[in-house]
Design an enzyme around this catalytic site. Sequence first.
Site, PDB file in Angstrom:
ATOM      1  N   ASP A   1       0.828  -1.202   0.000  1.00 17.61           N
ATOM      2  CA  ASP A   1       0.000   0.000   0.000  1.00 17.61           C
ATOM      3  C   ASP A   1       0.867   1.259   0.000  1.00 17.61           C
ATOM      4  O   ASP A   1       1.978   1.245   0.530  1.00 17.61           O
ATOM      5  CB  ASP A   1      -0.906  -0.040   1.246  1.00 17.61           C
ATOM      6  CG  ASP A   1      -2.029   0.971   1.158  1.00 17.61           C
ATOM      7  OD1 ASP A   1      -2.298   1.492   0.059  1.00 17.61           O
ATOM      8  OD2 ASP A   1      -2.643   1.253   2.208  1.00 17.61           O
ATOM      9  N   GLY A   2       0.330   2.331  -0.566  1.00 17.39           N
ATOM     10  CA  GLY A   2       0.990   3.638  -0.471  1.00 17.39           C
ATOM     11  C   GLY A   2       1.617   4.147  -1.758  1.00 17.39           C
ATOM     12  O   GLY A   2       2.309   5.170  -1.742  1.00 17.39           O
ATOM     13  N   ASN A   3       1.353   3.477  -2.875  1.00 17.32           N
ATOM     14  CA  ASN A   3       1.914   3.951  -4.148  1.00 17.32           C
ATOM     15  C   ASN A   3       1.405   5.353  -4.487  1.00 17.32           C
ATOM     16  O   ASN A   3       2.175   6.210  -4.927  1.00 17.32           O
ATOM     17  CB  ASN A   3       1.505   3.014  -5.302  1.00 17.32           C
ATOM     18  CG  ASN A   3       2.111   1.637  -5.181  1.00 17.32           C
ATOM     19  OD1 ASN A   3       2.954   1.402  -4.327  1.00 17.32           O
ATOM     20  ND2 ASN A   3       1.680   0.723  -6.037  1.00 17.32           N
ATOM     21  N   GLY A   4       0.107   5.550  -4.289  1.00 17.32           N
ATOM     22  CA  GLY A   4      -0.510   6.846  -4.617  1.00 17.32           C
ATOM     23  C   GLY A   4       0.064   7.955  -3.750  1.00 17.32           C
ATOM     24  O   GLY A   4       0.441   9.023  -4.249  1.00 17.32           O
TER      25      GLY A   4
ATOM     26  N   ASN B   1     -10.465  -3.045  -6.813  1.00 19.29           N
ATOM     27  CA  ASN B   1      -9.650  -2.086  -7.575  1.00 19.29           C
ATOM     28  C   ASN B   1     -10.182  -1.802  -8.981  1.00 19.29           C
ATOM     29  O   ASN B   1      -9.832  -0.793  -9.592  1.00 19.29           O
ATOM     30  CB  ASN B   1      -8.188  -2.560  -7.683  1.00 19.29           C
ATOM     31  CG  ASN B   1      -7.390  -2.367  -6.413  1.00 19.29           C
ATOM     32  OD1 ASN B   1      -6.397  -3.059  -6.179  1.00 19.29           O
ATOM     33  ND2 ASN B   1      -7.805  -1.431  -5.563  1.00 19.29           N
ATOM     34  N   TRP B   2     -11.065  -2.670  -9.490  1.00 18.29           N
ATOM     35  CA  TRP B   2     -11.639  -2.403 -10.826  1.00 18.29           C
ATOM     36  C   TRP B   2     -12.414  -1.092 -10.847  1.00 18.29           C
ATOM     37  O   TRP B   2     -12.629  -0.516 -11.903  1.00 18.29           O
ATOM     38  CB  TRP B   2     -12.588  -3.543 -11.242  1.00 18.29           C
ATOM     39  CG  TRP B   2     -11.923  -4.861 -11.468  1.00 18.29           C
ATOM     40  CD1 TRP B   2     -12.077  -5.985 -10.716  1.00 18.29           C
ATOM     41  CD2 TRP B   2     -11.008  -5.221 -12.515  1.00 18.29           C
ATOM     42  NE1 TRP B   2     -11.308  -7.011 -11.221  1.00 18.29           N
ATOM     43  CE2 TRP B   2     -10.641  -6.574 -12.335  1.00 18.29           C
ATOM     44  CE3 TRP B   2     -10.446  -4.522 -13.603  1.00 18.29           C
ATOM     45  CZ2 TRP B   2      -9.759  -7.244 -13.185  1.00 18.29           C
ATOM     46  CZ3 TRP B   2      -9.566  -5.189 -14.442  1.00 18.29           C
ATOM     47  CH2 TRP B   2      -9.228  -6.520 -14.234  1.00 18.29           C
TER      48      TRP B   2
ATOM     49  N   ARG C   1     -11.498   1.704  -9.670  1.00 14.81           N
ATOM     50  CA  ARG C   1     -10.623   2.888  -9.773  1.00 14.81           C
ATOM     51  C   ARG C   1     -10.764   3.510 -11.168  1.00 14.81           C
ATOM     52  O   ARG C   1     -11.271   2.869 -12.085  1.00 14.81           O
ATOM     53  CB  ARG C   1      -9.173   2.477  -9.521  1.00 14.81           C
ATOM     54  CG  ARG C   1      -8.958   2.120  -8.076  1.00 14.81           C
ATOM     55  CD  ARG C   1      -7.493   2.077  -7.729  1.00 14.81           C
ATOM     56  NE  ARG C   1      -7.337   1.837  -6.307  1.00 14.81           N
ATOM     57  CZ  ARG C   1      -6.217   2.005  -5.632  1.00 14.81           C
ATOM     58  NH1 ARG C   1      -5.127   2.415  -6.248  1.00 14.81           N
ATOM     59  NH2 ARG C   1      -6.160   1.777  -4.341  1.00 14.81           N
TER      60      ARG C   1
ATOM     61  N   ARG D   1       1.999  -5.065   6.029  1.00 13.61           N
ATOM     62  CA  ARG D   1       1.240  -4.035   5.329  1.00 13.61           C
ATOM     63  C   ARG D   1       2.041  -2.748   5.369  1.00 13.61           C
ATOM     64  O   ARG D   1       2.453  -2.304   6.450  1.00 13.61           O
ATOM     65  CB  ARG D   1      -0.135  -3.822   5.958  1.00 13.61           C
ATOM     66  CG  ARG D   1      -0.888  -2.726   5.214  1.00 13.61           C
ATOM     67  CD  ARG D   1      -2.363  -2.665   5.461  1.00 13.61           C
ATOM     68  NE  ARG D   1      -2.930  -1.718   4.510  1.00 13.61           N
ATOM     69  CZ  ARG D   1      -4.132  -1.770   3.992  1.00 13.61           C
ATOM     70  NH1 ARG D   1      -4.947  -2.727   4.338  1.00 13.61           N
ATOM     71  NH2 ARG D   1      -4.544  -0.859   3.129  1.00 13.61           N
TER      72      ARG D   1
ATOM     73  N   SER E   1      -8.356  -5.067   4.354  1.00 18.36           N
ATOM     74  CA  SER E   1      -8.773  -4.773   2.977  1.00 18.36           C
ATOM     75  C   SER E   1      -9.159  -6.017   2.163  1.00 18.36           C
ATOM     76  O   SER E   1      -8.756  -6.159   1.013  1.00 18.36           O
ATOM     77  CB  SER E   1      -7.665  -4.002   2.244  1.00 18.36           C
ATOM     78  OG  SER E   1      -7.380  -2.816   2.917  1.00 18.36           O
TER      79      SER E   1
ATOM     80  N   GLU F   1       0.759 -13.532  12.071  1.00 16.57           N
ATOM     81  CA  GLU F   1       1.311 -12.369  12.769  1.00 16.57           C
ATOM     82  C   GLU F   1       1.241 -11.166  11.821  1.00 16.57           C
ATOM     83  O   GLU F   1       1.577 -11.285  10.636  1.00 16.57           O
ATOM     84  CB  GLU F   1       2.769 -12.621  13.168  1.00 16.57           C
ATOM     85  CG  GLU F   1       2.946 -13.753  14.160  1.00 16.57           C
ATOM     86  CD  GLU F   1       2.320 -13.440  15.522  1.00 16.57           C
ATOM     87  OE1 GLU F   1       2.356 -12.278  15.958  1.00 16.57           O
ATOM     88  OE2 GLU F   1       1.793 -14.378  16.142  1.00 16.57           O
TER      89      GLU F   1
END
Length: 250
Positions: free
Chosen positions: A23-26, A71-72, A74, A188, A196, A207
Site C-alpha cells: 500500500d501507499g503507491n498513490g 480495484n476495478w 478505480r 502491510r 482490505s 502475525e
Amino acid sequence: MKGKLQSLLDKEKLPRHIVIIMDGNGRWANRKGLDRISGHREGMKAVRSVVKAARELGIKSVTLYAFSAQNWKRPKEEVNALMELLRQYLIKEGDKLVKEEIRLNAIGRLRELPSDVYKVLIDTMEKTKHCKEMILTLALSYGGREEIVDAVRKILSRGDISPEDINEESFSQFLYTVDLPEPDLLIRTSGEMRLSNFLLWQLAYTEIYVTKTLWPDFRKRHLIKAILNYQNRERRFGLTSDQIKKRHIQ
Ligand code: FPP
C-alpha cells in the site's frame, strides 16, 4: 554480501509464507508531485527488489496483493496502467524467475483480467511450474470474501458433499490457496491498520506487521526488519504461553 541486519536473522525460524499488502503507491507519488501511475511504476521496482530479497533470504512462499476485486472501480486510466505494468512485469521477469527457481502462481478471479494479461500470466505460470526454490503468488482481481463465496459455489456444484463432510480442513481444500502453506507473517506498508479483504480465512493465526514505509520505498532491509520483528514474537495459536513453552521442550 550479507549485511549486519541480515546476520541477526535466525535461519531456523524464518516465516515459511509471507503475504504483503503493498500500500501507499498513490501517496508516494503525491508527496513527490507525481501522478499515481508513477507511484505504481515505482511500486513495481519494489516488487522486483522484494522478490529477489525473499529468495536470497530463503523464504519459501511470498504472496503479493497486486490488484483487488475492488480495484476495478478505480479510474479507467489507473486500472489500464496497472494491467499494463503487470503485463510488462510478467514478460520481463519470466526468464529471471526460471533462473532463480521461482514458481509463479496466481489467486483471484483471474478470468476477469484482460485477455492479454491472462495469457502471459498463464504462460509464465506454465514456464515456471518446475521451479522449486520459492513460490511467488500474485493476488489478482482477488477478494477474500469472493474467495470464500467461490469455495462455497465449488462445494455446492460438486453435488456429492454432505454438510457433515465440511470442516475447516476440508473447506480449505476449496480455497484458491489450497497448495500454499498458512501465512506466518502479513506485512502491510503505509501504516493503515486494515485487512482490505485480503486472505480473510487464511490470516486467522498470522502475525501482522504494519510499517509506515510506503510500498515504493520498501526494500530488503525493510523485509528483514519485519522478519526480525516476527522472530521476536511468541505464536500461541490460542494456547497459553506455558503450554507453548512445554511444547518446545518436548
Ligand atoms: C496500493 O497503493 C497498490 C495497488 C493498488 C497496486 C499494487 C501494484 C503494484 C505494486 C505494481 C504492480 C505490481 C506487480 C506485481 C507487477 P494505492 O494506490 O492504494 O496507494 P494509496 O493508498 O497511497 O493511494
